[in-house]
Motif scaffolding. Structure first.
Motif, PDB file in Angstrom:
ATOM      1  N   SER A  25     -46.062  59.632 -23.921  1.00  0.00           N
ATOM      2  CA  SER A  25     -46.450  58.401 -24.620  1.00  0.00           C
ATOM      3  C   SER A  25     -47.848  58.540 -25.192  1.00  0.00           C
ATOM      4  O   SER A  25     -48.539  59.509 -24.924  1.00  0.00           O
ATOM      5  N   HIS A  26     -48.230  57.551 -25.950  1.00  0.00           N
ATOM      6  CA  HIS A  26     -49.585  57.456 -26.481  1.00  0.00           C
ATOM      7  C   HIS A  26     -50.399  56.625 -25.476  1.00  0.00           C
ATOM      8  O   HIS A  26     -49.826  55.752 -24.831  1.00  0.00           O
ATOM      9  N   ASP A  28     -52.198  53.879 -23.533  1.00  0.00           N
ATOM     10  CA  ASP A  28     -52.055  52.416 -23.517  1.00  0.00           C
ATOM     11  C   ASP A  28     -50.647  51.888 -23.756  1.00  0.00           C
ATOM     12  O   ASP A  28     -50.441  50.679 -23.804  1.00  0.00           O
ATOM     13  N   LYS A  31     -47.786  53.895 -19.574  1.00  0.00           N
ATOM     14  CA  LYS A  31     -47.242  54.961 -18.730  1.00  0.00           C
ATOM     15  C   LYS A  31     -47.617  54.781 -17.258  1.00  0.00           C
ATOM     16  O   LYS A  31     -46.775  54.921 -16.372  1.00  0.00           O
ATOM     17  N   THR A  32     -48.873  54.432 -17.021  1.00  0.00           N
ATOM     18  CA  THR A  32     -49.303  54.226 -15.639  1.00  0.00           C
ATOM     19  C   THR A  32     -48.515  53.086 -15.020  1.00  0.00           C
ATOM     20  O   THR A  32     -48.036  53.168 -13.881  1.00  0.00           O
ATOM     21  N   LYS A  55     -56.550  55.260 -11.589  1.00  0.00           N
ATOM     22  CA  LYS A  55     -56.614  55.815 -12.930  1.00  0.00           C
ATOM     23  C   LYS A  55     -58.058  55.927 -13.395  1.00  0.00           C
ATOM     24  O   LYS A  55     -58.869  55.064 -13.157  1.00  0.00           O
ATOM     25  N   LYS A  57     -59.141  56.477 -16.648  1.00  0.00           N
ATOM     26  CA  LYS A  57     -59.090  56.676 -18.091  1.00  0.00           C
ATOM     27  C   LYS A  57     -60.360  56.270 -18.826  1.00  0.00           C
ATOM     28  O   LYS A  57     -60.608  56.725 -19.919  1.00  0.00           O
ATOM     29  N   HIS A  97     -55.281  60.505 -22.753  1.00  0.00           N
ATOM     30  CA  HIS A  97     -56.674  60.137 -23.014  1.00  0.00           C
ATOM     31  C   HIS A  97     -57.524  61.382 -23.220  1.00  0.00           C
ATOM     32  O   HIS A  97     -57.079  62.338 -23.831  1.00  0.00           O
ATOM     33  N   ASN A 147     -41.478  49.393 -24.650  1.00  0.00           N
ATOM     34  CA  ASN A 147     -42.188  48.572 -23.656  1.00  0.00           C
ATOM     35  C   ASN A 147     -42.853  47.334 -24.262  1.00  0.00           C
ATOM     36  O   ASN A 147     -42.968  47.210 -25.471  1.00  0.00           O
ATOM     37  N   ARG A 151     -44.197  40.574 -24.906  1.00  0.00           N
ATOM     38  CA  ARG A 151     -45.067  40.138 -26.009  1.00  0.00           C
ATOM     39  C   ARG A 151     -44.315  40.293 -27.323  1.00  0.00           C
ATOM     40  O   ARG A 151     -43.232  40.853 -27.359  1.00  0.00           O
ATOM     41  N   ALA A 264     -42.594  46.932 -18.636  1.00  0.00           N
ATOM     42  CA  ALA A 264     -43.026  47.566 -17.392  1.00  0.00           C
ATOM     43  C   ALA A 264     -43.886  46.621 -16.575  1.00  0.00           C
ATOM     44  O   ALA A 264     -43.813  46.578 -15.355  1.00  0.00           O
ATOM     45  N   MET A 265     -44.696  45.827 -17.275  1.00  0.00           N
ATOM     46  CA  MET A 265     -45.630  44.962 -16.562  1.00  0.00           C
ATOM     47  C   MET A 265     -44.901  43.913 -15.715  1.00  0.00           C
ATOM     48  O   MET A 265     -45.252  43.672 -14.580  1.00  0.00           O
TER      49      MET A 265
END
Ligand code: G4P
Length: 535
Positions: A25-26, A28, A31-32, A55, A57, A97, A147, A151, A264-265
């Motif tokens: 992934s990119h 943010d 992924k975490t 993390k 980052k 990152h 993901n 939102r 995911a959140m």
């Protein structure tokens, strides 16, 4: 005889239940957060938030060095293993990152499949594209998780088109979102033909419950209301008519990516994704070594080293080498040949690494990753095997560096240490070393995938080899290996800024400043073939 039969049976069982994958992934995209939720469902952690807290980052480079020192081993090097409904899952972390480096690419060589995580509001981003191409080159199946559905996201049809246009892969949505403009209601599961309703959950800290039922259920028509219900029915119709058909073979060959929508959140859609993914994703498969195909269920043990993590503490030169097991059973203390060498080495301190905690491994199976204590004997791409003679692993290419510098020792008296240090770091895979054709002496060109690698290079040469470096950054951005040409590379028609160099295996490499120079080389030299990875 019985023992052999028992081992064969156990190998078969263990291989069948293993799934080893990386999340690409990119930064943010989440992924975490997703990793943490997978661990949550696997029962490996009780409350989400623990991976995240570790993390690093947002640290600056200097902090990063300190962090590495304190940690001894980087969190980003972790491989997380957990069990879920009979499966044994290995998630390989792909550092992103400022930790983005060749290690990120090399990790993908150790994976059997990939989960491509996309931020639904942003679509396909730069780092995802790079990582996708490595997966594609390896032909591994790629599963997509879109993901942040809680939102507002892009139109799902547009996202599908973007994946096809930018990445060149066809897709098949396994589920379909209802309400994508910030008022996410749930998803429609195309296989089960059911609606799963989103209930918010307690900010994703615990496992979410969802209600399921058939689309035709009047309860759902009522629950969803208009325009959601009609729009869903329309969307599904369109997908059924205009979309690709589902074909597992195409998925396994990496030509079709199943798409899952979720958040995911809030945990929404994470568990259905995990279950379907595990069912479709392949167990450890065969690997091509020189002249031979190594099957995971072979009794002979085979593995390869794909990453070496140095200890940043100069007083402890020991390193950890990460081994991907390809075949046979691994047991603690076993003796193996290193890349067909003559002496057997004993693997006495195998470790499994779960974030920061290290644990001694008693046994491991194909698909598993173990960390081996390395007193400085291993190289990236080394083969470890009980066989003699053994085939060698050849699948570890050099990946396209994007930053280049000329380096030399400030003090020419330090030549020997300088060469030793450069070779060591090149073997660890921290940097790629090139020698420019017709330029001798103590000057090298080094290439790296991430800028941070230059800081690591300077830091380590100074602290471990006592060599102060002169580093001159170059404006060059692309290395291309010369695959075929009848000509001496010096006779090629190239732009004046293009550098001709050789890599550590004496393969010719052209280093370009820009795409225009690459196009020039292709246009002006008939029959030239360039590759962005080494052979
Ligand atoms: P990364 O490892 O890919 O870099 O991403 P990470 O999980 O750190 O997520 C990046 C940000 O996106 C975080 O917010 C995270 O909470 C948020 N995020 C992840 N998944 C979802 C999701 O499904 N929905 C929404 N709305 N947000 C999501 P942050 O503000 O950077 O950090 P924090 O304040 O949450 O700690």
């Amino acid at each position: 005889m019985h023992l052999m039969a028992d081992l064969k049976k156990e190998l078969h069982e263990q291989v069948k239940r293993r799934r080893t994958f990386a999340i690409i992934s990119h930064p943010d995209a989440g992924k975490t957060t997703l990793t943490e939720k997978l661990l949550l469902y696997g029962g490996a952690i009780n409350l989400a938030g623990s991976v995240k807290a570790r993390k690093a980052k947002k640290y600056a480079v200097s902090d990063w060095m300190e962090i590495e020192k304190q940690r001894g081993i980087s969190v980003t090097s972790s491989v997380m293993q957990f069990e879920y409904k009979g499966y044994c899952i290995n998630i390989l972390d792909t550092p992103g990152h400022q930790d983005f480096s060749e290690d990120t690419y090399r990790t993908l060589v150790a994976a059997d499949s990939a989960v491509m995580l996309i931020d639904g509001a942003k679509g396909v981003e730069a780092q995802t594209i790079k990582l996708f191409h490595v997966c594609k080159m390896r032909g591994i199946p790629i599963f997509t998780f879109i993901n942040k559905l809680d939102r507002a996201i892009k139109n799902p049809f547009d996202l599908m088109q973007e994946i096809e246009d930018v990445l060149g892969i066809r897709s098949y949505p396994m589920n379909w979102p209802i309400g994508t403009d910030g008022d996410f209601k749930g998803v429609y599961n195309r296989k089960l033909k059911q609606i799963e309703l989103f209930t918010g959950g307690n900010h994703g800290q615990t496992i979410v419950e969802s209600k399921a039922g058939s689309v035709d259920d009047p309860v759902f028509r009522e629950l969803l209301g208009e325009p959601y219900y009609s729009r869903l029915v329309e969307d599904i119709e369109l997908l059924n008519i205009a979309g690709d058909d589902f074909n597992l073979k195409e998925v396994l060959e990496g030509n079709l990516t199943p798409i899952f929508f979720g958040s995911a959140m809030t945990n929404f859609g994470v568990e259905p994704f995990l279950e379907e993914f595990l069912e479709m994703a392949p167990p450890p498969g065969e690997r091509v070594f020189t002249d031979t195909v190594i099957e995971p269920e072979m009794e002979e043990f085979y593995g390869f080293i794909f990453k070496i993590q140095a200890n940043m503490n100069p007083n402890h030169r020991d390193r950890v080498a990460f081994l991907r097991i390809c075949s046979g059973k691994f047991t603690k203390g076993m003796e193996v040949y290193l890349s067909n060498g003559n002496k057997k080495i004993r693997l006495s301190q195998p470790q499994q690494i779960m974030a920061q905690e290290r644990e001694i491994v008693e046994e491991a199976w194909p698909g598993d990753i173990i960390g081996l204590y390395d007193p400085g004997i291993f190289k990236i791409g080394d083969t470890l095997s009980t066989a003699k003679p053994s085939a060698l692993f050849t699948g570890m290419p050099m990946f396209p560096a994007e930053h280049f510098a000329r380096i030399s020792p400030k003090d020419t008296m330090k030549r020997k240490q300088f060469l030793k240090g450069i070779m060591q770091l090149s073997e660890e895979g921290t940097i790629q070393v090139f020698r420019q054709v017709d330029i001798g002496g103590e000057e090298f060109i080094v290439g790296a995938v991430g800028m941070l690698q230059f800081d690591v290079l300077e830091h380590r040469l100074l602290h471990e080899y006592n060599v102060e470096l002169k580093v001159v950054m170059l404006p060059h951005k692309f290395a291309r290996w010369l695959v075929t040409t009848d000509k001496d590379p010096r006779d090629l028609n190239l732009t004046s800024s293009t550098l001709i160099a050789q890599d550590k295996n004496e393969q010719y490499v052209l280093i370009f400043e820009n795409q225009w120079s690459i196009d020039w080389a292709k246009e002006k030299n008939k029959g030239i073939e360039l590759s962005d990875v080494s052979g």
